[in-house]
Design a protein around this motif. Structure first.
Motif, PDB file in Angstrom:
ATOM      1  N   ALA A  62      28.736   4.490  27.866  1.00  0.00           N
ATOM      2  CA  ALA A  62      27.958   4.407  26.529  1.00  0.00           C
ATOM      3  C   ALA A  62      26.553   5.170  26.779  1.00  0.00           C
ATOM      4  O   ALA A  62      26.175   5.498  25.725  1.00  0.00           O
ATOM      5  CB  ALA A  62      27.879   2.807  26.260  1.00  0.00           C
ATOM      6  N   GLY A  63      26.022   4.813  27.815  1.00  0.00           N
ATOM      7  CA  GLY A  63      24.579   5.405  28.143  1.00  0.00           C
ATOM      8  C   GLY A  63      24.604   7.038  27.940  1.00  0.00           C
ATOM      9  O   GLY A  63      23.666   7.366  27.201  1.00  0.00           O
ATOM     10  N   LEU A  64      25.603   7.787  28.586  1.00  0.00           N
ATOM     11  CA  LEU A  64      25.677   9.058  28.526  1.00  0.00           C
ATOM     12  C   LEU A  64      25.929   9.415  27.043  1.00  0.00           C
ATOM     13  O   LEU A  64      25.489  10.556  26.418  1.00  0.00           O
ATOM     14  CB  LEU A  64      26.563   9.457  29.479  1.00  0.00           C
ATOM     15  CG  LEU A  64      26.929  11.011  29.669  1.00  0.00           C
ATOM     16  CD1 LEU A  64      25.646  11.888  29.656  1.00  0.00           C
ATOM     17  CD2 LEU A  64      27.855  11.406  30.740  1.00  0.00           C
ATOM     18  N   MET A  65      26.854   8.696  26.531  1.00  0.00           N
ATOM     19  CA  MET A  65      27.356   9.368  25.107  1.00  0.00           C
ATOM     20  C   MET A  65      26.159   9.161  24.020  1.00  0.00           C
ATOM     21  O   MET A  65      26.071   9.985  23.360  1.00  0.00           O
ATOM     22  CB  MET A  65      28.431   8.396  24.607  1.00  0.00           C
ATOM     23  CG  MET A  65      29.737   8.429  25.445  1.00  0.00           C
ATOM     24  SD  MET A  65      30.703   9.859  25.048  1.00  0.00           S
ATOM     25  CE  MET A  65      31.828   9.191  24.171  1.00  0.00           C
ATOM     26  N   ALA A  66      25.356   8.042  24.199  1.00  0.00           N
ATOM     27  CA  ALA A  66      24.239   8.094  23.346  1.00  0.00           C
ATOM     28  C   ALA A  66      23.282   8.968  23.629  1.00  0.00           C
ATOM     29  O   ALA A  66      22.789   9.602  22.737  1.00  0.00           O
ATOM     30  CB  ALA A  66      23.611   6.565  23.531  1.00  0.00           C
ATOM     31  N   GLU A  67      22.990   9.464  25.143  1.00  0.00           N
ATOM     32  CA  GLU A  67      22.122  10.571  25.432  1.00  0.00           C
ATOM     33  C   GLU A  67      22.679  11.764  24.894  1.00  0.00           C
ATOM     34  O   GLU A  67      21.878  12.660  24.339  1.00  0.00           O
ATOM     35  CB  GLU A  67      21.931  10.506  26.869  1.00  0.00           C
ATOM     36  CG  GLU A  67      20.723  11.282  27.287  1.00  0.00           C
ATOM     37  CD  GLU A  67      19.384  10.281  27.025  1.00  0.00           C
ATOM     38  OE1 GLU A  67      19.618   9.092  27.052  1.00  0.00           O
ATOM     39  OE2 GLU A  67      18.353  11.147  27.286  1.00  0.00           O
ATOM     40  N   LEU A  68      23.931  12.129  24.709  1.00  0.00           N
ATOM     41  CA  LEU A  68      24.470  13.344  24.322  1.00  0.00           C
ATOM     42  C   LEU A  68      24.466  13.534  22.975  1.00  0.00           C
ATOM     43  O   LEU A  68      24.105  14.519  22.476  1.00  0.00           O
ATOM     44  CB  LEU A  68      25.942  13.450  24.866  1.00  0.00           C
ATOM     45  CG  LEU A  68      26.255  13.612  26.412  1.00  0.00           C
ATOM     46  CD1 LEU A  68      27.731  13.486  26.773  1.00  0.00           C
ATOM     47  CD2 LEU A  68      25.896  15.087  26.809  1.00  0.00           C
ATOM     48  N   SER A  69      24.690  12.323  22.422  1.00  0.00           N
ATOM     49  CA  SER A  69      24.630  12.322  20.845  1.00  0.00           C
ATOM     50  C   SER A  69      23.514  12.663  20.103  1.00  0.00           C
ATOM     51  O   SER A  69      23.420  13.296  19.280  1.00  0.00           O
ATOM     52  CB  SER A  69      24.997  10.869  20.324  1.00  0.00           C
ATOM     53  OG  SER A  69      24.790  10.612  19.113  1.00  0.00           O
ATOM     54  N   ASP A  70      22.530  12.180  21.028  1.00  0.00           N
ATOM     55  CA  ASP A  70      20.868  12.592  20.607  1.00  0.00           C
ATOM     56  C   ASP A  70      20.622  13.951  20.963  1.00  0.00           C
ATOM     57  O   ASP A  70      19.877  14.769  20.228  1.00  0.00           O
ATOM     58  CB  ASP A  70      20.124  11.559  21.277  1.00  0.00           C
ATOM     59  CG  ASP A  70      18.735  11.377  20.990  1.00  0.00           C
ATOM     60  OD1 ASP A  70      18.690  11.078  19.622  1.00  0.00           O
ATOM     61  OD2 ASP A  70      17.628  11.556  21.618  1.00  0.00           O
ATOM     62  N   HIS A  71      21.013  14.342  22.227  1.00  0.00           N
ATOM     63  CA  HIS A  71      20.629  15.580  22.677  1.00  0.00           C
ATOM     64  C   HIS A  71      21.179  16.735  21.830  1.00  0.00           C
ATOM     65  O   HIS A  71      20.595  17.770  21.478  1.00  0.00           O
ATOM     66  CB  HIS A  71      21.141  15.796  24.088  1.00  0.00           C
ATOM     67  CG  HIS A  71      20.505  16.830  24.963  1.00  0.00           C
ATOM     68  ND1 HIS A  71      19.209  16.865  25.674  1.00  0.00           N
ATOM     69  CD2 HIS A  71      20.663  18.236  25.140  1.00  0.00           C
ATOM     70  CE1 HIS A  71      18.942  17.797  26.211  1.00  0.00           C
ATOM     71  NE2 HIS A  71      19.891  18.609  25.858  1.00  0.00           N
ATOM     72  N   PHE A  72      22.257  16.646  21.327  1.00  0.00           N
ATOM     73  CA  PHE A  72      23.152  17.718  20.678  1.00  0.00           C
ATOM     74  C   PHE A  72      23.379  17.644  19.200  1.00  0.00           C
ATOM     75  O   PHE A  72      23.908  18.119  18.395  1.00  0.00           O
ATOM     76  CB  PHE A  72      24.536  17.968  21.426  1.00  0.00           C
ATOM     77  CG  PHE A  72      24.380  18.458  22.924  1.00  0.00           C
ATOM     78  CD1 PHE A  72      24.099  19.641  22.833  1.00  0.00           C
ATOM     79  CD2 PHE A  72      24.493  17.654  23.730  1.00  0.00           C
ATOM     80  CE1 PHE A  72      23.984  20.307  24.216  1.00  0.00           C
ATOM     81  CE2 PHE A  72      24.520  18.258  25.127  1.00  0.00           C
ATOM     82  CZ  PHE A  72      24.079  19.510  25.258  1.00  0.00           C
ATOM     83  N   SER A  73      22.929  16.427  18.787  1.00  0.00           N
ATOM     84  CA  SER A  73      22.772  15.936  17.264  1.00  0.00           C
ATOM     85  C   SER A  73      24.256  15.874  16.793  1.00  0.00           C
ATOM     86  O   SER A  73      24.725  16.504  15.716  1.00  0.00           O
ATOM     87  CB  SER A  73      22.111  16.873  16.374  1.00  0.00           C
ATOM     88  OG  SER A  73      20.881  16.896  16.870  1.00  0.00           O
ATOM     89  N   VAL A  74      25.135  15.139  17.586  1.00  0.00           N
ATOM     90  CA  VAL A  74      26.336  14.912  17.072  1.00  0.00           C
ATOM     91  C   VAL A  74      26.970  13.394  17.215  1.00  0.00           C
ATOM     92  O   VAL A  74      26.133  12.681  17.977  1.00  0.00           O
ATOM     93  CB  VAL A  74      27.379  15.573  18.106  1.00  0.00           C
ATOM     94  CG1 VAL A  74      27.364  17.220  17.862  1.00  0.00           C
ATOM     95  CG2 VAL A  74      27.429  15.050  19.629  1.00  0.00           C
ATOM     96  N   PRO A  75      27.632  12.870  16.218  1.00  0.00           N
ATOM     97  CA  PRO A  75      28.129  11.457  16.494  1.00  0.00           C
ATOM     98  C   PRO A  75      28.705  11.127  17.698  1.00  0.00           C
ATOM     99  O   PRO A  75      29.735  12.104  18.027  1.00  0.00           O
ATOM    100  CB  PRO A  75      28.924  11.420  15.216  1.00  0.00           C
ATOM    101  CG  PRO A  75      29.384  12.685  14.615  1.00  0.00           C
ATOM    102  CD  PRO A  75      28.398  13.665  15.253  1.00  0.00           C
ATOM    103  N   VAL A  76      28.516  10.036  18.162  1.00  0.00           N
ATOM    104  CA  VAL A  76      29.062   9.553  19.513  1.00  0.00           C
ATOM    105  C   VAL A  76      30.635   9.596  19.077  1.00  0.00           C
ATOM    106  O   VAL A  76      31.388   9.864  20.306  1.00  0.00           O
ATOM    107  CB  VAL A  76      28.796   7.992  19.587  1.00  0.00           C
ATOM    108  CG1 VAL A  76      29.589   7.460  20.672  1.00  0.00           C
ATOM    109  CG2 VAL A  76      27.337   7.934  19.833  1.00  0.00           C
ATOM    110  N   THR A  77      31.258   9.360  18.038  1.00  0.00           N
ATOM    111  CA  THR A  77      32.700   9.402  17.591  1.00  0.00           C
ATOM    112  C   THR A  77      33.091  10.975  17.932  1.00  0.00           C
ATOM    113  O   THR A  77      34.359  10.984  18.164  1.00  0.00           O
ATOM    114  CB  THR A  77      33.148   9.014  16.221  1.00  0.00           C
ATOM    115  OG1 THR A  77      32.067   9.795  15.409  1.00  0.00           O
ATOM    116  CG2 THR A  77      32.633   7.614  16.056  1.00  0.00           C
ATOM    117  N   ASP A  78      32.415  11.893  17.891  1.00  0.00           N
ATOM    118  CA  ASP A  78      32.826  13.182  18.187  1.00  0.00           C
ATOM    119  C   ASP A  78      32.744  13.689  19.572  1.00  0.00           C
ATOM    120  O   ASP A  78      32.827  14.965  19.958  1.00  0.00           O
ATOM    121  CB  ASP A  78      32.184  14.032  17.357  1.00  0.00           C
ATOM    122  CG  ASP A  78      32.522  13.981  15.870  1.00  0.00           C
ATOM    123  OD1 ASP A  78      33.166  12.993  15.526  1.00  0.00           O
ATOM    124  OD2 ASP A  78      32.182  14.930  15.286  1.00  0.00           O
TER     125      ASP A  78
END
Ligand SMILES: *Cc1c(COP(=O)(O)O)cnc(C)c1O
Length: 359
Positions: A67-83
């Motif tokens: 979860a923590g990494l997914m949130a960070e990636l989502s933010d960093h690359f501007s993509v929804p966590v679901t993707d």
């Protein structure tokens, strides 16, 4: 003892074993490992500290959802966590993609020569590999790959920049290709070396994915980020594909150590960029020196160079080894040399120059 042995799937007989880059020799004169496209730098600032902190909880399973990494990636690359989906290196994610799309009777298309994991994961899945030769200038033949599509095609890998040649496909040709691939065929843009690209005409796969439901982008923490030993990579894909990846993942495959280190690495963008810039500068120096020595080298956009040596491949690799650098030979084809420490590159260039004189 019984004559019988456990029955294994016949498909395993034809599968090549993955050959890791040889390590540098221990003891004796100094040798450098330039055979696995690893990063020569130590972990980015803050990474070791967070990894060490995570080590205190080794008795627990990792967070399976990352979860923590997914949130960070989502933010960093501007993509929804679901993707998003993570895995044990992007090789792990690539294997999940093939498992999710292709089985016996199905076809997986990729360029050849390209990343040596593609034939392995395709055959493990029972699917049929369809290899489309690179063009004479070592670039993906996208038209040829398109012509190879049949109603059995399930997945196409496009490795951009390509391992082991370092060559790229550019925006116009890639978009034209994507426009014509059938919508029910998944196109996987393997961007393991994306950070080393300096050509503005090479598209960012994450931009291409946004309005294309059949595009999946693979990224890794192994190369530019320098976390090869921790085994962590991820995919960006629309929800149905990302959800399939979460289903095919080995439960708890990505360790907490890897998750924490990846988060800390994403937060060290500035230091990352400085290191990547230094490697790119070194790459360009090596490229120019090889050209000046008289070699034909495809323009590289990754952290390695490719020399098509044909029958001289093995001899060249051993000449390099004697000079103190371990490179990656593909016998009969060529040698891939990772950009590492400047001292290592000087040793390599000297060996290349001497080899060239005797050719
Ligand atoms: C190194 C590499 C990978 C990434 O491997 P990891 O499993 O993430 O370490 C993926 N694709 C290509 C083309 C590579 O060269």
């Amino acid at each position: 003892m019984s004559e019988k042995t456990p029955k294994l799937r016949a498909v395993l007989d034809g599968i090549p074993t993955y050959k890791p880059g040889r390590p540098a020799a221990e003891g004796g004169p100094v040798t450098y490992k330039l055979s696995s496209n690893e990063n020569p730098y130590p972990p980015l600032p803050g990474v070791l500290e967070s990894a060490v902190a995570a080590a205190g909880a080794f008795n627990r399973y990792p967070d399976m959802a990352c979860a923590g990494l997914m949130a960070e990636l989502s933010d960093h690359f501007s993509v929804p966590v679901t993707d998003l989906a993570t895995g044990t290196g992007s090789v792990g994610v690539a294997q999940q993609l093939v498992q999710a799309t292709a089985g016996p009777g199905d076809e997986v298309i990729y360029a050849w020569r390209s990343f040596e994991a593609y034939p392995i994961i395709t055959q493990v899945s029972g699917a049929t590999p369809v290899q489309v030769p690179l063009t004479s200038d070592e670039v993906h033949d996208l038209e040829g790959m398109l012509a190879a599509v049949t109603d059995r095609t399930r997945l196409i890998f496009v490795c951009n920049p390509n391992n082991p040649t370092g060559t790229v496909v550019r925006r116009a040709e890639l978009e034209s290709f994507l426009d014509r691939v059938p919508a029910d065929v998944l196109v996987v843009l393997d961007e393991a070396y994306r950070e080393f690209n300096r050509d503005a005409d090479v598209p960012d796969g994450i931009e291409l994915y946004r309005d294309r439901p059949n595009v999946c982008v693979l990224r890794t923490f192994s190369k530019a980020y320098g976390l090869a030993g921790l085994r962590i990579g991820f995919a960006v894909a629309h929800e149905p594909v990302a959800a399939a990846l979460r289903k095919t993942a080995v439960p708890f495959g990505v360790s907490q150590l890897a998750q924490e280190a990846a988060v800390a690495s994403l937060r060290s963008s500035k230091a990352l960029m400085e290191r990547v810039d230094a490697l790119v500068t070194e790459r360009d120096r090596v490229f120019r020196a090889l050209v000046a020595q008289g070699w034909t080298v495809p323009e590289t956009h990754a952290n390695f160079v490719w020399l098509r040596l044909g029958e001289r491949t093995v001899a060249f690799a051993s000449a390099c080894e004697q000079a103190g650098v371990v490179v990656r030979p593909f016998p009969g084809e060529g040698v891939r040399v990772t950009i590492g420490e400047s001292e290592a590159m000087d040793l390599f260039l000297k060996a290349a120059e001497e080899f060239r004189k005797e050719m």
